[in-house]
Design a protein around this motif. Sequence first.
Motif, PDB file in Angstrom:
ATOM      1  N   LEU A  48      28.078   7.810 -31.655  1.00  0.00           N
ATOM      2  CA  LEU A  48      27.974   9.023 -32.470  1.00  0.00           C
ATOM      3  C   LEU A  48      29.011   9.104 -33.594  1.00  0.00           C
ATOM      4  O   LEU A  48      28.772   9.733 -34.607  1.00  0.00           O
ATOM      5  N   TYR A  49      30.209   8.517 -33.374  1.00  0.00           N
ATOM      6  CA  TYR A  49      31.217   8.651 -34.445  1.00  0.00           C
ATOM      7  C   TYR A  49      32.139   7.435 -34.553  1.00  0.00           C
ATOM      8  O   TYR A  49      33.352   7.561 -34.511  1.00  0.00           O
ATOM      9  N   PRO A  50      31.551   6.232 -34.736  1.00  0.00           N
ATOM     10  CA  PRO A  50      32.384   5.017 -34.748  1.00  0.00           C
ATOM     11  C   PRO A  50      33.458   5.026 -35.843  1.00  0.00           C
ATOM     12  O   PRO A  50      34.522   4.453 -35.658  1.00  0.00           O
ATOM     13  N   GLU A  51      33.176   5.685 -36.975  1.00  0.00           N
ATOM     14  CA  GLU A  51      34.146   5.607 -38.077  1.00  0.00           C
ATOM     15  C   GLU A  51      34.981   6.870 -38.220  1.00  0.00           C
ATOM     16  O   GLU A  51      35.829   6.965 -39.099  1.00  0.00           O
ATOM     17  N   LYS A  52      34.739   7.858 -37.356  1.00  0.00           N
ATOM     18  CA  LYS A  52      35.507   9.111 -37.466  1.00  0.00           C
ATOM     19  C   LYS A  52      36.852   8.954 -36.771  1.00  0.00           C
ATOM     20  O   LYS A  52      36.951   8.301 -35.736  1.00  0.00           O
ATOM     21  N   PRO A  53      37.885   9.610 -37.306  1.00  0.00           N
ATOM     22  CA  PRO A  53      39.195   9.483 -36.671  1.00  0.00           C
ATOM     23  C   PRO A  53      39.349  10.428 -35.478  1.00  0.00           C
ATOM     24  O   PRO A  53      38.860  11.553 -35.501  1.00  0.00           O
ATOM     25  N   ILE A  54      40.032   9.941 -34.440  1.00  0.00           N
ATOM     26  CA  ILE A  54      40.412  10.766 -33.277  1.00  0.00           C
ATOM     27  C   ILE A  54      41.933  10.904 -33.364  1.00  0.00           C
ATOM     28  O   ILE A  54      42.637   9.905 -33.554  1.00  0.00           O
ATOM     29  N   TYR A  55      42.436  12.134 -33.205  1.00  0.00           N
ATOM     30  CA  TYR A  55      43.879  12.360 -33.377  1.00  0.00           C
ATOM     31  C   TYR A  55      44.590  12.748 -32.084  1.00  0.00           C
ATOM     32  O   TYR A  55      45.780  13.010 -32.102  1.00  0.00           O
ATOM     33  N   ASP A  56      43.822  12.855 -30.967  1.00  0.00           N
ATOM     34  CA  ASP A  56      44.484  13.374 -29.768  1.00  0.00           C
ATOM     35  C   ASP A  56      44.444  12.417 -28.582  1.00  0.00           C
ATOM     36  O   ASP A  56      44.328  12.833 -27.444  1.00  0.00           O
ATOM     37  N   ILE A  57      44.527  11.124 -28.861  1.00  0.00           N
ATOM     38  CA  ILE A  57      44.724  10.158 -27.779  1.00  0.00           C
ATOM     39  C   ILE A  57      46.243   9.992 -27.633  1.00  0.00           C
ATOM     40  O   ILE A  57      46.918   9.656 -28.621  1.00  0.00           O
ATOM     41  N   PRO A  58      46.788  10.250 -26.431  1.00  0.00           N
ATOM     42  CA  PRO A  58      48.250  10.213 -26.289  1.00  0.00           C
ATOM     43  C   PRO A  58      48.855   8.907 -26.799  1.00  0.00           C
ATOM     44  O   PRO A  58      48.387   7.819 -26.458  1.00  0.00           O
ATOM     45  N   GLY A  59      49.871   9.050 -27.642  1.00  0.00           N
ATOM     46  CA  GLY A  59      50.598   7.869 -28.114  1.00  0.00           C
ATOM     47  C   GLY A  59      49.933   7.122 -29.248  1.00  0.00           C
ATOM     48  O   GLY A  59      50.489   6.154 -29.766  1.00  0.00           O
ATOM     49  N   ILE A  60      48.723   7.545 -29.641  1.00  0.00           N
ATOM     50  CA  ILE A  60      48.045   6.887 -30.770  1.00  0.00           C
ATOM     51  C   ILE A  60      47.754   7.972 -31.811  1.00  0.00           C
ATOM     52  O   ILE A  60      46.819   8.772 -31.628  1.00  0.00           O
ATOM     53  N   PRO A  61      48.549   8.056 -32.869  1.00  0.00           N
ATOM     54  CA  PRO A  61      48.374   9.163 -33.823  1.00  0.00           C
ATOM     55  C   PRO A  61      46.969   9.241 -34.424  1.00  0.00           C
ATOM     56  O   PRO A  61      46.451  10.321 -34.628  1.00  0.00           O
ATOM     57  N   MET A  62      46.331   8.089 -34.665  1.00  0.00           N
ATOM     58  CA  MET A  62      44.972   8.121 -35.218  1.00  0.00           C
ATOM     59  C   MET A  62      44.252   6.832 -34.845  1.00  0.00           C
ATOM     60  O   MET A  62      44.825   5.750 -34.963  1.00  0.00           O
ATOM     61  N   VAL A  63      43.016   6.997 -34.378  1.00  0.00           N
ATOM     62  CA  VAL A  63      42.185   5.816 -34.099  1.00  0.00           C
ATOM     63  C   VAL A  63      40.729   6.244 -34.295  1.00  0.00           C
ATOM     64  O   VAL A  63      40.383   7.403 -34.029  1.00  0.00           O
ATOM     65  N   THR A  64      39.901   5.348 -34.798  1.00  0.00           N
ATOM     66  CA  THR A  64      38.480   5.701 -34.948  1.00  0.00           C
ATOM     67  C   THR A  64      37.766   5.539 -33.601  1.00  0.00           C
ATOM     68  O   THR A  64      38.302   4.905 -32.680  1.00  0.00           O
ATOM     69  N   GLY A  65      36.559   6.062 -33.513  1.00  0.00           N
ATOM     70  CA  GLY A  65      35.774   5.914 -32.287  1.00  0.00           C
ATOM     71  C   GLY A  65      35.599   4.442 -31.927  1.00  0.00           C
ATOM     72  O   GLY A  65      35.776   4.038 -30.772  1.00  0.00           O
ATOM     73  N   GLN A  66      35.275   3.626 -32.925  1.00  0.00           N
ATOM     74  CA  GLN A  66      35.083   2.192 -32.671  1.00  0.00           C
ATOM     75  C   GLN A  66      36.421   1.526 -32.348  1.00  0.00           C
ATOM     76  O   GLN A  66      36.505   0.669 -31.469  1.00  0.00           O
ATOM     77  N   GLY A  67      37.476   1.975 -33.038  1.00  0.00           N
ATOM     78  CA  GLY A  67      38.808   1.411 -32.798  1.00  0.00           C
ATOM     79  C   GLY A  67      39.265   1.661 -31.369  1.00  0.00           C
ATOM     80  O   GLY A  67      39.831   0.774 -30.723  1.00  0.00           O
ATOM     81  N   LEU A  68      38.996   2.866 -30.867  1.00  0.00           N
ATOM     82  CA  LEU A  68      39.392   3.183 -29.487  1.00  0.00           C
ATOM     83  C   LEU A  68      38.615   2.306 -28.509  1.00  0.00           C
ATOM     84  O   LEU A  68      39.164   1.779 -27.537  1.00  0.00           O
ATOM     85  N   THR A  69      37.324   2.133 -28.790  1.00  0.00           N
ATOM     86  CA  THR A  69      36.489   1.296 -27.918  1.00  0.00           C
ATOM     87  C   THR A  69      37.054  -0.128 -27.872  1.00  0.00           C
ATOM     88  O   THR A  69      37.192  -0.729 -26.799  1.00  0.00           O
ATOM     89  N   GLU A  70      37.399  -0.655 -29.043  1.00  0.00           N
ATOM     90  CA  GLU A  70      37.913  -2.034 -29.084  1.00  0.00           C
ATOM     91  C   GLU A  70      39.257  -2.135 -28.361  1.00  0.00           C
ATOM     92  O   GLU A  70      39.517  -3.104 -27.644  1.00  0.00           O
ATOM     93  N   ALA A  71      40.101  -1.105 -28.513  1.00  0.00           N
ATOM     94  CA  ALA A  71      41.408  -1.130 -27.838  1.00  0.00           C
ATOM     95  C   ALA A  71      41.222  -1.080 -26.320  1.00  0.00           C
ATOM     96  O   ALA A  71      41.909  -1.776 -25.570  1.00  0.00           O
ATOM     97  N   LEU A  72      40.281  -0.265 -25.861  1.00  0.00           N
ATOM     98  CA  LEU A  72      40.025  -0.189 -24.416  1.00  0.00           C
ATOM     99  C   LEU A  72      39.484  -1.525 -23.894  1.00  0.00           C
ATOM    100  O   LEU A  72      39.868  -1.980 -22.808  1.00  0.00           O
ATOM    101  N   MET A  73      38.615  -2.160 -24.676  1.00  0.00           N
ATOM    102  CA  MET A  73      38.071  -3.461 -24.263  1.00  0.00           C
ATOM    103  C   MET A  73      39.188  -4.492 -24.129  1.00  0.00           C
ATOM    104  O   MET A  73      39.188  -5.316 -23.216  1.00  0.00           O
TER     105      MET A  73
END
Length: 342
Positions: A48-73
């Motif tokens: 739904l939002y691969p390119e939108k920024p997320i600002y409330d993941i602890p310790g990560i000031p900004m990450v996109t939806g796709q970026g978070l997925t890749e980091a978790l992988m």
Amino acid sequence: MSEAIKTDVLIIGAGPCGLFAVFELGLLDMKTHVVDILDKIGGQCAELYPEKPIYDIPGIPMVTGQGLTEALMEQIKPFNPTFHLNEMIQSVEKIGDPLFRVTTDAGKVFETKVVVIAAGGGSFQPKRPPVPGIEAYEGSSVFYAVRKMEQFRDKELLIVGGGDSALDWTLNLHPIAKRVTLLHRRDDFRAAPHSVEQMRALVADGKMDLKIGQVTALEGENGVLKGAQVKGSDNAVSTVVCDTILPFFGLTMKLGPVAEWGVKLENNLLPVDTEAFETNVPGIFAIGDINTYPGKLKLILSGFHEGALMAQKASRYVFPDKRVVFQYTTSSSSLQKKLGVN
Ligand SMILES: Cc1cc2nc3c(=O)[nH]c(=O)nc-3n(C[C@H](O)[C@H](O)[C@H](O)COP(=O)(O)OP(=O)(O)OC[C@H]3O[C@@H](n4cnc5c(N)ncnc54)[C@H](O)[C@@H]3O)c2cc1C
């Protein structure tokens, strides 16, 4: 039906909470298989939002939806989970204490000691275009997803939509299809500009067709399609010859089969305790957006916390004789060994 795949834990849903659960379960030595209906990993973040920024993941000031997925992988790599994409969990049946038989719509069977439902808002299901009688062609001439590209070799394809899915499949399928026509209601596309440029270049070279308008009726019989009537922006109606239509009108979320798994539901959510995020069925846990409890916040960070506590209790089912010792990843050499960093 195929032979059962045996695992410690089966996770339903490869969204951020399902992915982080692999990590927490892995630290406690539990092997995981993860099933998702979608053809990609990441749940809402990727779909739904691969390119939108997320600002409330602890310790990560900004990450996109796709970026978070890749980091978790990257984070769960040491635990090597097995993913089963493009498959929907259809049924969950209790066969032991606890032991579950879980089946997918593709006929795959799992036998698992623990089930973790991380199904978010439920199953993503394609939106059906408002064309009279389209149901009669679904599965034979009308498809809402491309599972195998080869299925569309030498077909006369009508691809409908203006987003990334419509454009990506236009570009991927045009080399193998007999002919591709892309139809969109206006000459303005939401898809990535680079894909739109590539599509326009193919049209300019005469390698595919672009039409502006909407499908109003289908021509064919017994599920075999011969063409689609298209009303243009000038209200003129013409027929596009095609034997296959791929409509990409986005996805909606529906609870889907979760409702039939014997777990208690409350307003389409799964009530859980807040010690282990377990449902009313021992051995079936629910984490992330799908669960409910007093004070629940539908945030990714809540699902991460829920995954950590769930893993502690799950370990008692998988290893009944083992005592779980609380350890920090910072200082535990045994955890670091599992993570491959020591
Ligand atoms: C536009 C938008 C912006 C957002 N921004 C933020 C933000 O800034 N911060 C934040 O914390 N949260 C945000 N959220 C919410 C966040 O995305 C969700 O809380 C999070 O995705 C929940 O994760 P999940 O793993 O529980 O479920 P999901 O991400 O929904 O993943 C569930 C997965 O389960 C699969 N599934 C469901 N049923 C089945 C089945 N029967 N068989 C197989 N697979 C199944 C689905 O296909 C899906 O991939 C946002 C949401 C949206 C829509």
